[in-house]
Design a protein around this motif. Structure first.
Motif, PDB file in Angstrom:
ATOM      1  N   PHE A 112       5.231   1.891  14.354  1.00 53.70           N
ATOM      2  CA  PHE A 112       5.270   3.251  14.894  1.00 53.70           C
ATOM      3  C   PHE A 112       5.339   4.261  13.758  1.00 53.70           C
ATOM      4  CE2 PHE A 112       7.452   7.078  16.335  1.00 53.70           C
ATOM      5  CZ  PHE A 112       6.636   7.434  17.401  1.00 53.70           C
ATOM      6  N   THR A 113       4.433   5.259  13.819  1.00 54.93           N
ATOM      7  CA  THR A 113       4.416   6.320  12.801  1.00 54.93           C
ATOM      8  C   THR A 113       4.289   7.715  13.413  1.00 54.93           C
ATOM      9  OG1 THR A 113       2.003   6.359  12.549  1.00 54.93           O
ATOM     10  CG2 THR A 113       3.217   4.748  11.220  1.00 54.93           C
ATOM     11  N   HIS A 114       4.401   7.809  14.745  1.00 56.60           N
ATOM     12  CA  HIS A 114       4.197   9.091  15.439  1.00 56.60           C
ATOM     13  C   HIS A 114       2.749   9.554  15.314  1.00 56.60           C
ATOM     14  CE1 HIS A 114       6.347  13.072  16.765  1.00 56.60           C
ATOM     15  NE2 HIS A 114       5.505  12.601  17.661  1.00 56.60           N
ATOM     16  N   ARG A 115       1.839   8.632  15.071  1.00 51.21           N
ATOM     17  CA  ARG A 115       0.411   8.919  14.994  1.00 51.21           C
ATOM     18  C   ARG A 115      -0.352   7.801  15.694  1.00 51.21           C
ATOM     19  NH1 ARG A 115       1.854  13.356  14.060  1.00 51.21           N
ATOM     20  NH2 ARG A 115       1.544  14.600  12.180  1.00 51.21           N
ATOM     21  N   PRO A 116      -1.514   8.105  16.305  1.00 50.87           N
ATOM     22  CA  PRO A 116      -2.257   7.085  17.053  1.00 50.87           C
ATOM     23  C   PRO A 116      -2.846   5.981  16.173  1.00 50.87           C
ATOM     24  CG  PRO A 116      -2.863   9.290  17.775  1.00 50.87           C
ATOM     25  CD  PRO A 116      -2.055   9.448  16.521  1.00 50.87           C
ATOM     26  N   TYR A 117      -3.376   5.001  16.833  1.00 51.49           N
ATOM     27  CA  TYR A 117      -3.858   3.746  16.254  1.00 51.49           C
ATOM     28  C   TYR A 117      -4.861   3.958  15.112  1.00 51.49           C
ATOM     29  CZ  TYR A 117      -6.236  -0.838  16.272  1.00 51.49           C
ATOM     30  OH  TYR A 117      -6.792  -2.042  15.921  1.00 51.49           O
ATOM     31  N   PHE A 118      -5.950   4.663  15.393  1.00 47.64           N
ATOM     32  CA  PHE A 118      -7.021   4.766  14.401  1.00 47.64           C
ATOM     33  C   PHE A 118      -6.609   5.613  13.203  1.00 47.64           C
ATOM     34  CE2 PHE A 118      -9.495   3.556  18.155  1.00 47.64           C
ATOM     35  CZ  PHE A 118     -10.246   2.526  17.620  1.00 47.64           C
ATOM     36  N   TYR A 119      -5.758   6.598  13.414  1.00 46.20           N
ATOM     37  CA  TYR A 119      -5.263   7.373  12.269  1.00 46.20           C
ATOM     38  C   TYR A 119      -4.386   6.507  11.374  1.00 46.20           C
ATOM     39  CZ  TYR A 119      -3.018  10.987   9.497  1.00 46.20           C
ATOM     40  OH  TYR A 119      -2.556  11.740   8.442  1.00 46.20           O
ATOM     41  N   ARG A 120      -3.567   5.644  11.973  1.00 45.92           N
ATOM     42  CA  ARG A 120      -2.724   4.753  11.166  1.00 45.92           C
ATOM     43  C   ARG A 120      -3.581   3.854  10.288  1.00 45.92           C
ATOM     44  NH1 ARG A 120      -0.137   3.946  16.213  1.00 45.92           N
ATOM     45  NH2 ARG A 120      -0.617   1.709  16.249  1.00 45.92           N
ATOM     46  N   TRP A 121      -4.648   3.346  10.847  1.00 41.27           N
ATOM     47  CA  TRP A 121      -5.515   2.463  10.066  1.00 41.27           C
ATOM     48  C   TRP A 121      -6.281   3.237   8.996  1.00 41.27           C
ATOM     49  CZ3 TRP A 121      -5.443  -2.479   9.210  1.00 41.27           C
ATOM     50  CH2 TRP A 121      -4.850  -3.330  10.141  1.00 41.27           C
ATOM     51  N   PHE A 122      -6.640   4.474   9.267  1.00 45.50           N
ATOM     52  CA  PHE A 122      -7.303   5.306   8.256  1.00 45.50           C
ATOM     53  C   PHE A 122      -6.391   5.499   7.053  1.00 45.50           C
ATOM     54  CE2 PHE A 122      -7.742   9.737   6.669  1.00 45.50           C
ATOM     55  CZ  PHE A 122      -8.954   9.576   5.996  1.00 45.50           C
ATOM     56  N   ILE A 123      -5.137   5.877   7.300  1.00 43.37           N
ATOM     57  CA  ILE A 123      -4.197   6.074   6.199  1.00 43.37           C
ATOM     58  C   ILE A 123      -3.901   4.745   5.504  1.00 43.37           C
ATOM     59  CG2 ILE A 123      -1.863   6.804   5.599  1.00 43.37           C
ATOM     60  CD1 ILE A 123      -3.722   9.104   6.219  1.00 43.37           C
ATOM     61  N   ALA A 124      -3.797   3.670   6.272  1.00 44.17           N
ATOM     62  CA  ALA A 124      -3.568   2.358   5.667  1.00 44.17           C
ATOM     63  C   ALA A 124      -4.726   1.963   4.756  1.00 44.17           C
ATOM     64  CB  ALA A 124      -3.365   1.309   6.757  1.00 44.17           C
ATOM     65  N   GLY A 125      -5.939   2.307   5.157  1.00 39.25           N
ATOM     66  CA  GLY A 125      -7.098   2.015   4.316  1.00 39.25           C
ATOM     67  C   GLY A 125      -7.044   2.760   2.996  1.00 39.25           C
ATOM     68  N   CYS A 158       6.244   4.700   6.721  1.00 46.98           N
ATOM     69  CA  CYS A 158       6.320   3.819   7.891  1.00 46.98           C
ATOM     70  C   CYS A 158       5.423   2.599   7.722  1.00 46.98           C
ATOM     71  CB  CYS A 158       5.925   4.586   9.149  1.00 46.98           C
ATOM     72  SG  CYS A 158       7.113   5.817   9.696  1.00 46.98           S
ATOM     73  N   LEU A 159       4.196   2.833   7.263  1.00 41.37           N
ATOM     74  CA  LEU A 159       3.250   1.729   7.103  1.00 41.37           C
ATOM     75  C   LEU A 159       3.722   0.752   6.029  1.00 41.37           C
ATOM     76  CD1 LEU A 159      -0.098   3.719   7.352  1.00 41.37           C
ATOM     77  CD2 LEU A 159       0.916   2.250   9.099  1.00 41.37           C
ATOM     78  N   ARG A 160       4.272   1.279   4.934  1.00 40.08           N
ATOM     79  CA  ARG A 160       4.693   0.403   3.836  1.00 40.08           C
ATOM     80  C   ARG A 160       5.954  -0.368   4.188  1.00 40.08           C
ATOM     81  NH1 ARG A 160       3.753   4.801  -1.110  1.00 40.08           N
ATOM     82  NH2 ARG A 160       1.468   4.730  -1.068  1.00 40.08           N
ATOM     83  N   THR A 161       6.966   0.327   4.690  1.00 39.21           N
ATOM     84  CA  THR A 161       8.220  -0.359   5.017  1.00 39.21           C
ATOM     85  C   THR A 161       8.058  -1.259   6.230  1.00 39.21           C
ATOM     86  OG1 THR A 161       8.965   1.552   6.328  1.00 39.21           O
ATOM     87  CG2 THR A 161       9.626   1.479   4.018  1.00 39.21           C
ATOM     88  N   GLY A 162       7.251  -0.823   7.199  1.00 38.47           N
ATOM     89  CA  GLY A 162       6.966  -1.679   8.340  1.00 38.47           C
ATOM     90  C   GLY A 162       6.133  -2.880   7.957  1.00 38.47           C
ATOM     91  N   GLY A 163       5.181  -2.657   7.039  1.00 38.25           N
ATOM     92  CA  GLY A 163       4.366  -3.775   6.563  1.00 38.25           C
ATOM     93  C   GLY A 163       5.206  -4.814   5.840  1.00 38.25           C
ATOM     94  N   ALA A 164       6.206  -4.329   5.065  1.00 37.54           N
ATOM     95  CA  ALA A 164       7.097  -5.264   4.367  1.00 37.54           C
ATOM     96  C   ALA A 164       7.911  -6.089   5.349  1.00 37.54           C
ATOM     97  CB  ALA A 164       8.024  -4.491   3.427  1.00 37.54           C
ATOM     98  N   ALA A 165       8.110  -5.561   6.560  1.00 38.33           N
ATOM     99  CA  ALA A 165       8.847  -6.297   7.596  1.00 38.33           C
ATOM    100  C   ALA A 165       7.930  -7.203   8.414  1.00 38.33           C
ATOM    101  CB  ALA A 165       9.554  -5.310   8.520  1.00 38.33           C
ATOM    102  N   GLY A 166       6.639  -7.207   8.100  1.00 31.21           N
ATOM    103  CA  GLY A 166       5.703  -8.096   8.777  1.00 31.21           C
ATOM    104  C   GLY A 166       4.899  -7.465   9.894  1.00 31.21           C
ATOM    105  N   PHE A 167       4.958  -6.140  10.028  1.00 35.70           N
ATOM    106  CA  PHE A 167       4.218  -5.463  11.096  1.00 35.70           C
ATOM    107  C   PHE A 167       2.960  -4.811  10.520  1.00 35.70           C
ATOM    108  CE2 PHE A 167       8.641  -5.481  12.523  1.00 35.70           C
ATOM    109  CZ  PHE A 167       8.506  -6.013  13.799  1.00 35.70           C
ATOM    110  N   SER A 168       1.839  -5.028  11.173  1.00 37.57           N
ATOM    111  CA  SER A 168       0.579  -4.417  10.739  1.00 37.57           C
ATOM    112  C   SER A 168       0.549  -2.960  11.180  1.00 37.57           C
ATOM    113  CB  SER A 168      -0.597  -5.167  11.367  1.00 37.57           C
ATOM    114  OG  SER A 168      -0.691  -4.865  12.757  1.00 37.57           O
ATOM    115  N   PRO A 169      -0.413  -2.163  10.687  1.00 37.35           N
ATOM    116  CA  PRO A 169      -0.536  -0.783  11.160  1.00 37.35           C
ATOM    117  C   PRO A 169      -0.701  -0.685  12.670  1.00 37.35           C
ATOM    118  CG  PRO A 169      -1.810  -1.060   9.161  1.00 37.35           C
ATOM    119  CD  PRO A 169      -1.315  -2.431   9.539  1.00 37.35           C
ATOM    120  N   SER A 170      -1.255  -1.713  13.305  1.00 36.71           N
ATOM    121  CA  SER A 170      -1.409  -1.700  14.757  1.00 36.71           C
ATOM    122  C   SER A 170      -0.061  -1.735  15.464  1.00 36.71           C
ATOM    123  CB  SER A 170      -2.236  -2.901  15.224  1.00 36.71           C
ATOM    124  OG  SER A 170      -3.514  -2.899  14.637  1.00 36.71           O
ATOM    125  N   GLU A 171       0.953  -2.322  14.807  1.00 36.38           N
ATOM    126  CA  GLU A 171       2.235  -2.586  15.456  1.00 36.38           C
ATOM    127  C   GLU A 171       3.382  -1.767  14.884  1.00 36.38           C
ATOM    128  OE1 GLU A 171       2.300  -4.461  18.079  1.00 36.38           O
ATOM    129  OE2 GLU A 171       0.176  -4.979  17.894  1.00 36.38           O
TER     130      GLU A 171
END
Length: 571
Positions: free
Chosen positions: A66-79, A51-64
């Motif tokens: 959807f991965t079925h996980r909350p905000y800070f967890y998305r950023w942890f995995i993105a890091g 979700c983070l990779r394909t969404g990022g390729a579409a121009g959406f940051s981890p904040s924006e």
């Protein structure tokens, strides 16, 4: 190394034990290395990464995204994902290695904090077992929100005990403990378990930490709602997708009790250290003679509350996924380390019967789905718990009848080899024949099965990529691990149609705002290609309106026998 407390020896015996220490360290590193090289990431983590990779390729940051996980967890995995190269399998090794590094750092901090309460010997073995249990966690636990919350909670325990002034420790520790709650919201249960551990050591610090965490939690939650434009909406909508949650169903105490017994058996098949938890607890309580009986009874009650709290969080979510109890093996590992250390302190000897059971469990688990398959069930798994408890009582009885060893001889015991027995037990989940999934006391699949499944997913993705031009955007009508291997970019903030798919399980999900937004991925500027996984996204069982939209936009061929994925082309 000599500062560990275990290895601080008289000058004449240091050289004697140095080879033993180095050998134990080498074996531990080999086990960690094997785990990093072979474990791979579970499908849920691949889903989030996809979700983070394909969404990022579409121009959406981890904040924006959807991965079925909350905000800070998305950023942890993105890091963690920011550290990875292009190769998927090498990237998984890098992510796993980064997780091991975090475990080592947290383990060292925990040892530093525990030394102020337990002394060097107890602190070293307890912290080492906790850190290694995190690092060698089963694939289904590793990097999941519950595992991450446990890592953060261990860090909070280390920090709150590390500082001389209680209010300073509470203030500093409230940040990681607040983040632990933010990993999935239901992980508040993990944070509560950490507070109970601190309460056992220092009541005032526990109260201060609870107050400080309440403040930090509110601040972190508010920041996530402010920073992510859809975060509040997703926080409301995500729980509605869980049909099995007790929030949607009436409580059946009989079912919960029966299912908990089965669930704990499954947990012990994947993490045999949990089977040693009652035995280790009894040893710690009996060997801590300098503490009053009332205080030890309080510790026993707190331990029971921790286990019950963990199971309550699992039962409330209703899915009974094994990773929902990722904190339980960590508690068991810490108690095991403390029990062995207390045995040395009281008697100058290791608890040999308990050590023997520990090694035996480590040796048997990899054969649970082969040689031992006819014998493995809920009853035999719980029998192992009873055997471990009898072994611990036998150790205590034998030690009481024998005089403690004098200090010089006590120092010469090969403590690293004894500790290595616990490490080998923690490493039981990493072998090819070890369970990957278990249900009802039976192994459903092994690590080797999962590795073969991964090879199949790679082959399926290669077939898709032969039909879709390189770099072309794709509408994924498939689970996240499909997008993980296909690697084509998405075009909307919902790379995986989780809301649309859940309509077949929870019909009222179709009325959620997030579901309607997910629907726009099909109707508003759809991608030129769609990848359909009919086993996960059956067009005949989702919202008929969505099915009509997909058929109007895409031409999807019939699924051939043994065909896992279908490539649909835009009309």
């Amino acid at each position: 190394m000599n500062d560990s407390g275990f290895l601080r020896l008289p000058r004449g015996t240091r050289n004697l034990l140095r080879p033993t220490s180095l050998s134990a360290a080498l074996v531990t590193c080999v086990l960690l290395g094997f785990s990093v090289a072979t474990a791979q990431l579970t499908g849920d983590i691949r889903y989030v990464l996809a979700c983070l990779r394909t969404g990022g390729a579409a121009g959406f940051s981890p904040s924006e995204t959807f991965t079925h996980r909350p905000y800070f967890y998305r950023w942890f995995i993105a890091g963690l994902d920011a550290l990875t190269p292009d190769s998927l399998m090498v990237g998984e090794m890098v992510i796993r290695l980064a997780g091991v590094a975090l475990c080592v750092v947290v383990g060292l901090l925990l040892r530093s904090g525990l030394k102020r309460r337990l002394g060097p010997r107890d602190a070293t073995l307890a912290a080492a077992m906790v850190a290694l249990c995190l690092a060698l966690a089963p694939r289904n636990d590793y990097l999941q929100p519950e595992w991450t919350a446990t890592l953060l909670s261990v860090l909070a325990v280390a920090l709150v005990l590390r500082f001389d002034r209680p209010w300073v420790g509470a203030a500093v520790a409230s940040a990681p403990l607040g983040l632990a709650v933010m990993m999935k919201y239901s992980t508040a249960a993990v944070a509560m378990m950490a507070l109970l551990v601190v309460f056992a050591a220092d009541r005032m610090r526990a109260v201060l930490l609870a107050v400080a965490t309440a403040v930090s939690g509110v601040v972190l939650l508010g920041f996530s709602f402010w920073s992510g434009s859809h975060e509040l909406q997703w926080a409301r909508d995500m729980p509605q997708m869980n049909k099995a949650s007790l929030a949607r169903q009436a409580l059946d105490p009989g079912f919960v009790l029966h299912r908990s017994i089965e669930y704990l058996a499954d947990r012990m098949l994947l993490s045999p250290i949990v089977a040693l938890l009652p035995a280790a607890l009894v040893m710690v309580l009996i060997l801590t003679r300098q503490v009053s009986r009332r205080r030890r009874a309080e510790w026993a009650a707190l331990a029971v509350l921790i286990v019950l709290g963990c199971i309550a969080a699992v039962a409330f979510q209703g899915n009974w996924f094994i990773y929902h109890s990722a904190a339980l093996p960590i508690c068991a590992a810490g108690l095991w380390g403390l029990a062995v250390a207390r045995s040395y302190a009281a008697h100058g000897r290791p608890p040999l019967f308990l050590i023997a059971v520990t090694v035996l469990l480590a040796a048997l688990v990899p054969f649970a789905d082969s040689t031992l398959k006819p014998l493995v069930n809920v009853g035999t798994v719980w029998l192992a718990v009873g055997i471990a408890l009898v072994a611990a009582l036998a150790d205590l009885l034998v030690a009481r009848r024998r005089a403690p060893l004098p200090t010089p001889k006590r120092r010469q015991k090969a403590v690293p080899l004894v500790a290595l027995a616990g490490v080998v037990c923690l490493a039981a989940p990493i072998w090819p024949g070890s369970p990957h999934l278990a249900s009802g006391g039976h192994v459903q699949s092994t690590n080797a099965d999962y590795w073969r499944l991964t090879e199949g997913r790679e082959a399926d993705a290669a077939e898709v990529n032969r039909e879709v031009p390189e770099g072309a955007p794709v509408l994924y009508l498939a689970f996240g691990d499909v997008a993980y291997f296909v690697q084509h970019p998405a075009q909307c903030r919902y790379p995986i149609p989780t809301f649309l798919q859940r309509v077949k399980l929870v019909p009222d999900v179709k009325n959620l705002k997030s579901t309607k937004e997910n629907d726009h991925c099909i109707t508003d500027n759809p991608a030129g290609y769609a990848v359909l996984q009919r086993s996960w996204f059956p067009l005949t069982r989702i919202d008929p309106k969505v099915t009509r939209q997909i058929k109007n936009v895409y031409d999807c061929p019939k699924t051939l026998p043994n065909q896992y994925l279908v490539v649909c082309r835009r009309r």
